[in-house]
Write an enzyme that holds these catalytic residues in place. Structure first.
Site, mmCIF file in Angstrom:
data_model
loop_
_atom_site.group_PDB
_atom_site.id
_atom_site.type_symbol
_atom_site.label_atom_id
_atom_site.label_comp_id
_atom_site.label_asym_id
_atom_site.label_seq_id
_atom_site.Cartn_x
_atom_site.Cartn_y
_atom_site.Cartn_z
ATOM 1 C CD GLN A 1 -3.340 3.476 0.738
ATOM 2 O OE1 GLN A 1 -2.268 2.962 0.496
ATOM 3 N NE2 GLN A 1 -4.028 4.151 -0.165
ATOM 4 C CB THR B 1 -0.948 0.057 1.220
ATOM 5 O OG1 THR B 1 -0.165 0.051 2.415
ATOM 6 C CG2 THR B 1 -1.910 -1.106 1.226
ATOM 7 C CB SER B 2 0.465 4.561 -1.457
ATOM 8 O OG SER B 2 0.307 3.999 -2.730
ATOM 9 C CB THR B 3 -0.232 6.030 3.111
ATOM 10 O OG1 THR B 3 -1.599 5.618 3.059
ATOM 11 C CG2 THR B 3 0.055 7.011 1.986
#
Length: 185
Positions: free
Chosen positions: A13, A8-10
């Protein structure tokens, strides 16, 4: 052996990462590599590199979605080339694509092109929306966080604190601390 990769990007999430873990486990993944980092920061994707290094002949790297692995067709094809050089394959669950077959390789290339096109269109629309909002005076951009700490940074420096101490106490980046202090000259 099925090797899974989830991203996930962050850190916010977490639910998305858990869903990927669930789907990869259901697919029979035996070893899972996982991280929370933007795909833009490709150089910092240590777990992807670890997964690729772990692959052996006959293994298959499994991801839930194409965008969890690569953002561009060029990057995707580079990764596929690395995977195939090890005698391994790539499986993308939501597309039903498996590069161990000629049809799977063809589909992956075509779908990668479509995904890259969709992303470009989305970014174009985003830029248009931002430009319109700016023209209407509704978009101010990201709040300058370092400037909000400017007085505190200056006070700490005047009190004799070192830059590393200021960074630790304020959470402002090193470059921003120096920029704030330089602007006072």
């Amino acid at each position: 052996m099925l090797i899974g990769y989830a991203r996930t990007s962050t850190a916010e999430q977490e639910a998305g990462l858990e869903a990927q873990h669930r789907d990869l486990s259901a697919a029979g993944v035996e070893k899972l590599f996982s991280e929370q980092v933007s795909s833009v920061d490709a150089a910092k994707r240590a777990q992807l590199e670890a997964a690729l290094d772990y692959l052996r002949e006959g293994d298959c790297l499994v991801v839930t979605r194409l965008d969890r692995l690569a953002r561009s067709v060029a990057h995707l094809l580079t990764l596929v080339e690395r995977i195939e050089a090890k005698g391994a394959g790539l499986r993308i669950l939501n597309m039903g694509v498996d590069t161990s077959t000629p049809t799977g390789k063809l589909m992956l290339t075509m779908l990668g092109g479509v995904a890259e096109f969709e992303r470009a269109i989305m970014l174009e629309r985003q830029r248009e929306g931002i430009a319109k909002a700016k023209a209407e005076g509704k978009y101010k951009g990201r709040k300058p966080t370092a400037q909000a700490h400017g007085d505190n940074v200056r006070e700490l420096k005047a009190a004799g604190r070192s830059v590393p101490e200021i960074i630790e106490e304020t959470g402002v980046s090193r470059a921003s601390v120096y920029r704030l202090l330089r602007s006072d000259r």
